[in-house]
Design an enzyme around this catalytic site. Structure first.
Site, PDB file in Angstrom:
ATOM      1  N   TYR A 212      -7.359  -7.717   0.448  1.00  0.00           N
ATOM      2  CA  TYR A 212      -8.270  -6.905  -0.364  1.00  0.00           C
ATOM      3  C   TYR A 212      -9.335  -7.735  -1.094  1.00  0.00           C
ATOM      4  CZ  TYR A 212      -5.620  -2.611   0.508  1.00  0.00           C
ATOM      5  OH  TYR A 212      -5.029  -1.510   1.101  1.00  0.00           O
TER       6      TYR A 212
ATOM      7  N   HIS B  71      -3.519   2.524   5.122  1.00  0.00           N
ATOM      8  CA  HIS B  71      -4.728   1.692   5.179  1.00  0.00           C
ATOM      9  C   HIS B  71      -5.148   1.604   6.637  1.00  0.00           C
ATOM     10  CE1 HIS B  71      -7.481  -1.700   4.954  1.00  0.00           C
ATOM     11  NE2 HIS B  71      -6.883  -2.108   6.060  1.00  0.00           N
TER      12      HIS B  71
ATOM     13  N   ASN C 258      -2.457   6.545  -1.455  1.00  0.00           N
ATOM     14  CA  ASN C 258      -3.000   7.395  -0.391  1.00  0.00           C
ATOM     15  C   ASN C 258      -2.390   7.110   0.987  1.00  0.00           C
ATOM     16  OD1 ASN C 258      -4.197   4.957   0.051  1.00  0.00           O
ATOM     17  ND2 ASN C 258      -6.306   5.646  -0.223  1.00  0.00           N
TER      18      ASN C 258
ATOM     19  N   LYS D 224       1.477   2.256   3.568  1.00  0.00           N
ATOM     20  CA  LYS D 224       1.621   1.608   2.266  1.00  0.00           C
ATOM     21  C   LYS D 224       3.009   1.929   1.661  1.00  0.00           C
ATOM     22  CE  LYS D 224      -3.381   1.779   1.391  1.00  0.00           C
ATOM     23  NZ  LYS D 224      -4.454   2.237   0.462  1.00  0.00           N
TER      24      LYS D 224
ATOM     25  N   GLU E 139      -8.270  -8.467   9.807  1.00  0.00           N
ATOM     26  CA  GLU E 139      -7.008  -7.942   9.285  1.00  0.00           C
ATOM     27  C   GLU E 139      -5.859  -8.126  10.283  1.00  0.00           C
ATOM     28  OE1 GLU E 139      -9.014  -4.667   6.247  1.00  0.00           O
ATOM     29  OE2 GLU E 139      -8.119  -3.948   8.106  1.00  0.00           O
TER      30      GLU E 139
HETATM   31  P1  IDP Z   1     -10.128   2.779   2.162  1.00  0.00           P
HETATM   32  O1  IDP Z   1      -8.655   2.457   2.068  1.00  0.00           O
HETATM   33  O2  IDP Z   1     -10.362   4.244   2.470  1.00  0.00           O
HETATM   34  O3  IDP Z   1     -10.872   1.871   3.098  1.00  0.00           O
HETATM   35  P2  IDP Z   1     -11.340   1.291  -0.038  1.00  0.00           P
HETATM   36  O4  IDP Z   1     -12.544   1.731  -0.808  1.00  0.00           O
HETATM   37  O5  IDP Z   1     -11.491   0.142   0.900  1.00  0.00           O
HETATM   38  O6  IDP Z   1     -10.736   2.583   0.699  1.00  0.00           O
HETATM   39  O7  IDP Z   1     -10.215   0.943  -1.110  1.00  0.00           O
HETATM   40  C1  IDP Z   1      -9.037   0.278  -0.727  1.00  0.00           C
HETATM   41  C2  IDP Z   1      -7.866   0.940  -1.427  1.00  0.00           C
HETATM   42  O8  IDP Z   1      -7.981   0.741  -2.825  1.00  0.00           O
HETATM   43  C3  IDP Z   1      -7.785   2.463  -1.274  1.00  0.00           C
HETATM   44  O9  IDP Z   1      -7.179   2.872  -0.075  1.00  0.00           O
HETATM   45  C4  IDP Z   1      -6.962   2.840  -2.480  1.00  0.00           C
HETATM   46  O10 IDP Z   1      -5.573   2.601  -2.280  1.00  0.00           O
HETATM   47  C5  IDP Z   1      -7.494   1.878  -3.534  1.00  0.00           C
HETATM   48  N1  IDP Z   1      -8.608   2.457  -4.311  1.00  0.00           N
HETATM   49  C6  IDP Z   1      -9.908   2.617  -3.904  1.00  0.00           C
HETATM   50  N2  IDP Z   1     -10.663   3.189  -4.853  1.00  0.00           N
HETATM   51  C7  IDP Z   1      -9.842   3.349  -5.924  1.00  0.00           C
HETATM   52  C8  IDP Z   1     -10.027   3.898  -7.243  1.00  0.00           C
HETATM   53  O11 IDP Z   1     -11.116   4.330  -7.623  1.00  0.00           O
HETATM   54  N3  IDP Z   1      -8.928   3.934  -8.039  1.00  0.00           N
HETATM   55  C9  IDP Z   1      -7.696   3.465  -7.645  1.00  0.00           C
HETATM   56  N4  IDP Z   1      -7.475   2.950  -6.431  1.00  0.00           N
HETATM   57  C10 IDP Z   1      -8.532   2.892  -5.566  1.00  0.00           C
HETATM   58 MG    MG Z   2     -11.339  -0.143   2.921  1.00  0.00          MG
END
Ligand code: IDP
Ligand code: MG
Length: 150
Positions: free
Chosen positions: A50, A116, A113, A10, A127
């Site tokens: 997304y 992805h 984080n 990212k 994807e």
């Molecule tokens: P993942 O990336 O571990 O699969 P997902 O739940 O699919 O997690 O969420 C996609 C992305 O959305 C996350 O990697 C993160 O960047 C963002 N995200 C998820 N939950 C939150 C939140 O509670 N606050 C802010 N950003 C979030």
């Molecule tokens: Mg996800």
């Protein structure tokens, strides 16, 4: 089963010079890089990627973040690649991610984080098709491939 999974470094990972760190971890796991590119993801593409999170409170922030600068898109292949990459990445929230995972070591917030990765075979297929043409994915053998088989 040999799988392919979609991975993205990212904009925070690119900005913090962590592309090599991320790639190095997947290589050390014995996975094979079969496609790679760099782009600023368009709004349209980010919304497609997304779509499952459209109704979440964090959606607008996530779309703004993911389109905020260049990111690196990759496809990695190997035995159980989908779960293997998710394990190396760690839990979504860096605070909760296991020690030694990419997100635990480098992630700053739940949103920022670093990486992805696809979460299931159907997601991976969707994807990969969103970001890559079939002609951009490479079939080749690595000299140690036989050693990595069970
Ligand atoms: P993942 O990336 O571990 O699969 P997902 O739940 O699919 O997690 O969420 C996609 C992305 O959305 C996350 O990697 C993160 O960047 C963002 N995200 C998820 N939950 C939150 C939140 O509670 N606050 C802010 N950003 C979030
Ligand atoms: Mg996800």
């Amino acid at each position: 089963m040999i799988e392919r999974t979609f991975v993205m470094v990212k904009p925070d990972g690119v900005g913090r010079r962590l592309i090599g760190e991320v790639i190095g971890r997947y290589e050390a796991e014995g996975l094979k890089l079969v496609g790679i590119k760099m782009q600023i993801v368009s709004l349209d593409l980010a919304e497609k990627h997304y779509a499952e999170h459209r109704d979440k409170s964090f959606y607008d922030g996530l779309i703004a973040f993911i389109t905020s600068g260049p990111s690196v898109q990759m496809v990695w292949e190997g035995e159980g690649a989908i779960d293997a990459v998710r394990t190396l990445n760690g839990a979504t929230d860096p605070q909760k991610a296991d020690t030694g995972t990419i997100r635990a070591d480098f992630g700053q917030t739940v949103q920022q984080n670093i990486v992805h990765a696809s979460d299931a075979p159907k997601t991976a297929e969707r994807e990969i098709a969103l970001y890559f043409q079939p002609s951009e994915l490479w079939d080749y053998s690595q000299p140690d491939a036989a050693w990595l088989q069970e």
